[in-house]
Design a protein around this motif. Structure first.
Motif, mmCIF file in Angstrom:
data_model
loop_
_atom_site.group_PDB
_atom_site.id
_atom_site.type_symbol
_atom_site.label_atom_id
_atom_site.label_comp_id
_atom_site.label_asym_id
_atom_site.label_seq_id
_atom_site.Cartn_x
_atom_site.Cartn_y
_atom_site.Cartn_z
ATOM 1 N N ILE A 246 0.836 -1.197 0.000
ATOM 2 C CA ILE A 246 0.000 0.000 0.000
ATOM 3 C C ILE A 246 0.869 1.245 0.000
ATOM 4 O O ILE A 246 1.935 1.273 0.628
ATOM 5 N N GLN A 247 0.429 2.267 -0.687
ATOM 6 C CA GLN A 247 1.128 3.534 -0.731
ATOM 7 C C GLN A 247 0.246 4.623 -0.122
ATOM 8 O O GLN A 247 -0.983 4.606 -0.275
ATOM 9 N N ALA A 248 0.876 5.576 0.570
ATOM 10 C CA ALA A 248 0.111 6.639 1.222
ATOM 11 C C ALA A 248 -0.623 7.496 0.198
ATOM 12 O O ALA A 248 -1.709 8.031 0.491
ATOM 13 N N SER A 249 -0.071 7.612 -0.980
ATOM 14 C CA SER A 249 -0.694 8.451 -2.008
ATOM 15 C C SER A 249 -2.012 7.866 -2.498
ATOM 16 O O SER A 249 -2.837 8.593 -3.073
ATOM 17 N N SER A 250 -2.227 6.567 -2.259
ATOM 18 C CA SER A 250 -3.461 5.937 -2.726
ATOM 19 C C SER A 250 -4.584 6.030 -1.699
ATOM 20 O O SER A 250 -5.694 5.565 -1.963
ATOM 21 N N LEU A 251 -4.299 6.627 -0.553
ATOM 22 C CA LEU A 251 -5.290 6.713 0.510
ATOM 23 C C LEU A 251 -5.941 8.081 0.528
ATOM 24 O O LEU A 251 -5.294 9.104 0.236
ATOM 25 N N ASN A 252 -7.211 8.108 0.871
ATOM 26 C CA ASN A 252 -7.938 9.371 0.960
ATOM 27 C C ASN A 252 -7.661 10.048 2.301
ATOM 28 O O ASN A 252 -7.201 9.430 3.265
ATOM 29 N N GLU A 253 -7.978 11.288 2.389
ATOM 30 C CA GLU A 253 -7.806 12.037 3.636
ATOM 31 C C GLU A 253 -8.987 11.757 4.556
ATOM 32 O O GLU A 253 -10.145 11.876 4.171
ATOM 33 N N THR A 254 -8.672 11.386 5.819
ATOM 34 C CA THR A 254 -9.686 11.108 6.835
ATOM 35 C C THR A 254 -9.215 11.692 8.149
ATOM 36 O O THR A 254 -8.187 11.273 8.698
ATOM 37 N N GLN A 255 -9.958 12.677 8.655
ATOM 38 C CA GLN A 255 -9.590 13.321 9.909
ATOM 39 C C GLN A 255 -9.688 12.333 11.083
ATOM 40 O O GLN A 255 -10.637 11.566 11.197
ATOM 41 N N GLY A 256 -8.644 12.373 11.931
ATOM 42 C CA GLY A 256 -8.660 11.568 13.151
ATOM 43 C C GLY A 256 -8.111 10.169 12.992
ATOM 44 O O GLY A 256 -8.060 9.421 13.976
ATOM 45 N N THR A 257 -7.684 9.778 11.792
ATOM 46 C CA THR A 257 -7.115 8.451 11.576
ATOM 47 C C THR A 257 -5.664 8.598 11.151
ATOM 48 O O THR A 257 -5.378 9.231 10.125
ATOM 49 N N ASP A 258 -4.756 8.042 11.918
ATOM 50 C CA ASP A 258 -3.318 8.127 11.640
ATOM 51 C C ASP A 258 -2.838 6.753 11.179
ATOM 52 O O ASP A 258 -3.229 5.716 11.727
ATOM 53 N N VAL A 259 -1.969 6.741 10.182
ATOM 54 C CA VAL A 259 -1.525 5.493 9.556
ATOM 55 C C VAL A 259 -0.021 5.456 9.521
ATOM 56 O O VAL A 259 0.640 6.456 9.158
ATOM 57 N N ALA A 260 0.553 4.312 9.904
ATOM 58 C CA ALA A 260 1.991 4.068 9.781
ATOM 59 C C ALA A 260 2.194 2.907 8.807
ATOM 60 O O ALA A 260 1.589 1.864 8.965
ATOM 61 N N ILE A 261 3.024 3.126 7.796
ATOM 62 C CA ILE A 261 3.244 2.139 6.750
ATOM 63 C C ILE A 261 4.689 1.640 6.831
ATOM 64 O O ILE A 261 5.616 2.438 7.018
ATOM 65 N N LEU A 262 4.867 0.326 6.709
ATOM 66 C CA LEU A 262 6.184 -0.288 6.799
ATOM 67 C C LEU A 262 7.088 0.207 5.655
ATOM 68 O O LEU A 262 6.654 0.257 4.483
ATOM 69 N N THR A 263 8.306 0.535 5.993
ATOM 70 C CA THR A 263 9.269 0.980 4.992
ATOM 71 C C THR A 263 10.025 -0.254 4.498
ATOM 72 O O THR A 263 10.677 -0.960 5.296
ATOM 73 N N THR A 264 9.966 -0.500 3.206
ATOM 74 C CA THR A 264 10.579 -1.699 2.643
ATOM 75 C C THR A 264 12.049 -1.512 2.309
ATOM 76 O O THR A 264 12.819 -2.466 2.264
#
Length: 265
Positions: A246-264
């Motif tokens: 998953i890439q952060a650029s493919s996600l929509n903006e949602t207030q109050g939800t924080d996401v951490a993505i694994l760095t490959t």
């Protein structure tokens, strides 16, 4: 003048010369017809002593000493009462022990009957383990408020504490580096995503550590995403899982939800 010897006059009481009516002599005071040279005005008392008691012809017929008394009771009565009390005490002790054991067994049976979880069908397991407990304990709930480090932590790198060797082998570095993003949609809600665990934590970094800890102990990188909502309530405000590449650029903006993505890389 009559020269025949004078017969002694028979004594009849304590004194010889009196005009009072005669009475029966007291026990031990008997008549004596013997002539005494000095005086026969006084009676003679014959006493035959044997071990401190009058015995024989002039002795008492029985032992007139008072009976032995223990706590206001005769010896035989005291022994009977004491025996009854001992039996009562022993019976009460035995009855209490048996009753207590029976009560514990009844309580255990009641807990088992009302329980929702039945014991295992394995005979050896059911023999060694007791009934499933049905009582619950409600621990005090912490009143801390979960915090979020967003927007300051947006698009910043985060390295798990596991990489510092605080929990074991430092060579297990796979799946310990993440990038934090603020106010993005939940990638675990997309098709094909897999949720691994849920937890209630008090910071964004704690949520990332849940995902990193899974990777550390499983020696891999199966957990690729950590999603944190500081405003969420129990039982969970943190979800970790695998969302693929998953890439952060493919996600929509949602207030109050924080996401951490694994760095490959």
């Amino acid at each position: 003048m009559d020269s025949s010897p004078r017969e002694p006059q028979r004594l009849s009481a304590l004194y010889q010369y009196h005009n009072a009516p005669e009475v029966a002599p007291a026990h031990g005071l008997e008549y004596d017809d013997t002539v005494y040279p000095s005086s026969d005005k006084y009676p003679v008392i014959h006493e035959r002593l044997y071990e401190g008691k009058l015995s024989g012809k002039y002795g008492f017929g029985g032992d007139n000493r008072p009976p032995r008394i223990i706590f206001g009771m005769k010896v035989r009565t005291f022994l009977v009462v004491a025996s009854v009390m001992v039996l009562v005490i022993v019976g009460a002790a035995v009855g209490g022990a048996v009753g207590g054991q029976q009560l514990r067994e009844n309580q255990a049976q009641t807990m088992y009957t009302n329980g929702t979880n039945a014991p295992a069908s394995n005979p050896s397991a059911s023999t060694s383990s007791g009934p499933s407990p049905t009582s619950t304990f409600s621990a005090a709930t912490p009143t801390y408020t979960p915090l979020s480090d967003c927007p300051d932590s947006n698009n910043t790198a985060y390295t798990s504490s596991f990489s510092k060797g605080s929990s074991g082998d430092t060579r297990k570095n796979a799946g310990l580096h993440f990038t934090k993003y603020c106010d993005l949609s939940n990638p675990l809600s997309t098709d094909g995503a897999q949720r691994i665990a849920e937890a209630f934590v008090y910071s964004f970094s704690d949520c990332v550590e849940v995902c990193a800890g899974y990777n550390f102990w499983n020696d891999g990188s199966n957990c690729t995403v950590a999603v944190y909502q500081s405003g969420g309530g129990r039982p969970g405000n943190c979800w970790v899982g695998n969302a693929g590449d998953i890439q952060a650029s493919s996600l929509n903006e949602t207030q109050g939800t924080d996401v951490a993505i694994l760095t490959t890389s």
